[in-house]
Design an enzyme around this catalytic site. Structure first.
Site, mmCIF file in Angstrom:
data_model
loop_
_atom_site.group_PDB
_atom_site.id
_atom_site.type_symbol
_atom_site.label_atom_id
_atom_site.label_comp_id
_atom_site.label_asym_id
_atom_site.label_seq_id
_atom_site.Cartn_x
_atom_site.Cartn_y
_atom_site.Cartn_z
ATOM 1 N N GLU A 103 18.993 54.117 52.979
ATOM 2 C CA GLU A 103 19.269 54.018 51.544
ATOM 3 C C GLU A 103 18.382 54.993 50.782
ATOM 4 O O GLU A 103 17.209 55.179 51.137
ATOM 5 C CB GLU A 103 19.012 52.585 51.072
ATOM 6 C CG GLU A 103 19.412 52.301 49.643
ATOM 7 C CD GLU A 103 19.362 50.805 49.333
ATOM 8 O OE1 GLU A 103 19.703 49.994 50.227
ATOM 9 O OE2 GLU A 103 18.959 50.447 48.215
ATOM 10 N N ASP A 105 17.411 55.599 46.766
ATOM 11 C CA ASP A 105 17.556 54.846 45.516
ATOM 12 C C ASP A 105 17.040 55.566 44.279
ATOM 13 O O ASP A 105 15.894 56.042 44.254
ATOM 14 C CB ASP A 105 16.738 53.549 45.585
ATOM 15 C CG ASP A 105 17.326 52.517 46.502
ATOM 16 O OD1 ASP A 105 18.510 52.619 46.825
ATOM 17 O OD2 ASP A 105 16.586 51.606 46.894
ATOM 18 N N GLU A 107 16.619 53.730 40.617
ATOM 19 C CA GLU A 107 16.783 52.498 39.848
ATOM 20 C C GLU A 107 16.091 52.684 38.497
ATOM 21 O O GLU A 107 14.929 53.084 38.442
ATOM 22 C CB GLU A 107 16.189 51.299 40.580
ATOM 23 C CG GLU A 107 16.994 50.873 41.795
ATOM 24 C CD GLU A 107 16.482 49.587 42.417
ATOM 25 O OE1 GLU A 107 17.263 48.638 42.545
ATOM 26 O OE2 GLU A 107 15.291 49.540 42.765
ATOM 27 N N GLY A 201 6.829 43.152 35.624
ATOM 28 C CA GLY A 201 6.768 42.201 36.723
ATOM 29 C C GLY A 201 7.491 40.899 36.461
ATOM 30 O O GLY A 201 7.215 39.884 37.114
ATOM 31 N N ARG A 276 -2.236 47.762 48.749
ATOM 32 C CA ARG A 276 -0.976 47.291 49.313
ATOM 33 C C ARG A 276 -0.931 47.495 50.824
ATOM 34 O O ARG A 276 -0.250 46.738 51.534
ATOM 35 C CB ARG A 276 0.173 48.042 48.649
ATOM 36 C CG ARG A 276 1.548 47.630 49.100
ATOM 37 C CD ARG A 276 2.600 48.469 48.408
ATOM 38 N NE ARG A 276 3.937 48.163 48.850
ATOM 39 C CZ ARG A 276 5.010 48.883 48.544
ATOM 40 N NH1 ARG A 276 4.878 49.958 47.770
ATOM 41 N NH2 ARG A 276 6.207 48.547 48.991
#
Length: 291
Positions: A103, A105, A107, A201, A276
């Site tokens: 994919e 993307d 967005e 968020g 992360r």
């Protein structure tokens, strides 16, 4: 600041010229796409030259291409939801199917009136994503149409806005980094309710008194594409011809534009998010030629 303003002005001039050129190679939505969701809210207008998606409290809407591609350079002009678009997402992407899908993307994350859209990008290969980069834009994407381009060839994936590169993801499969190479993908777009995460968020919810929310599409162009028929057979393999886009990479001028965007408009890069990835950043992040 003066240099940035001058560069932004130059970027706008390039954007306007690029939009004019793309308009000469428009596809027809009746032939190229089908509505897949919210049929009463998605409309093809102007004899097939314009497509609109709408979102209200009942549902959003979506469409997909009739063709599937195995490498392509695809353009679409889009005008995003104006005003208070907080909580909405307009998605525009290439994708294959299945658990191990590929994919690519775009967005567009809506925001409160007066606050900028966030352009969210991601690349999935063999079902693995987590390669997000996010950007502000140097113009109001709701005031007029702008051209959003996905270049996907065996060398790289590049995201462009009005001919200006935002992001490059190189094919480093030889290093064990997955890259989409064998799964045909269709083009999809949707307008939907994502107020559980899209704006701050999920803190800012959709204001349904502003509904319906509308996005518009025109001047689709897939003339630079390998249309997939079956297996590895495509329009490029049967004709024996491929355009320059198939081998295209960023030249010196494009690299300068890429750096300008990333220095001034990129607001998130997964390759800098050490919190992360406490066990270490993804391998491609350590390759200076790629980031």
């Amino acid at each position: 600041m003066g240099a940035i303003a001058s560069n932004a002005s130059a970027g706008l001039q390039i954007s306007l010229l690029f939009c004019f050129l793309v308009a000469a190679f428009a596809g027809y939505f009746y032939d190229d796409f089908r509505i897949t969701w919210g049929e009463d809210k998605a409309k093809i207008l102007n004899n097939g030259d314009l497509l609109t998606l709408s979102l209200d409290k009942i549902s959003g809407s979506a469409f997909q291409s009739n063709k599937q591609y195995l490498f392509a350079k695809i353009d679409m002009q889009i005008k995003l939801v104006p005003g208070n678009s907080a909580g909405t997402v307009t998605a525009y992407y290439l994708s294959s199917q299945g658990q191990y899908h590929d994919e690519i993307d775009f967005e567009f994350l809506g925001n409160l009136s007066g606050h900028p859209y966030i352009l969210h990008t991601n690349v999935f290969s063999q079902g693995k994503g987590n390669r997000e980069e996010q950007f502000y834009l140097w113009f109001d994407p709701t005031a007029d149409f702008h051209t959003y381009t996905i270049l996907w060839n065996p060398q790289c994936i590049v995201f462009y806005v009005d001919g200006i590169p935002l992001r490059e993801f190189k094919n480093l499969a030889w290093m064990g980094i997955p890259f989409p190479t064998y799964q045909p993908m269709k083009l999809y777009s949707s307008l939907w309710n994502a107020d559980n995460w899209a704006t701050r968020g999920g803190l800012v919810k959709i204001d349904w008194t502003q509904a319906p929310f509308n996005a518009s599409y025109r001047n689709f162009d897939d003339t630079n594409a390998c249309v997939s028929y079956w297996g590895p057979t495509t329009s490029c393999t049967t004709s024996g011809t491929r355009g320059g886009w198939f081998w295209q990479t960023l030249d010196y001028s494009d690299q300068g534009k890429l750096k300008w965007v990333q220095d001034n408009y990129r607001i998130y890069n997964y390759c800098q998010d050490t919190e992360r990835f406490p066990q270490g950043l993804p391998l491609e992040c350590y390759i200076s030629t790629n980031y």
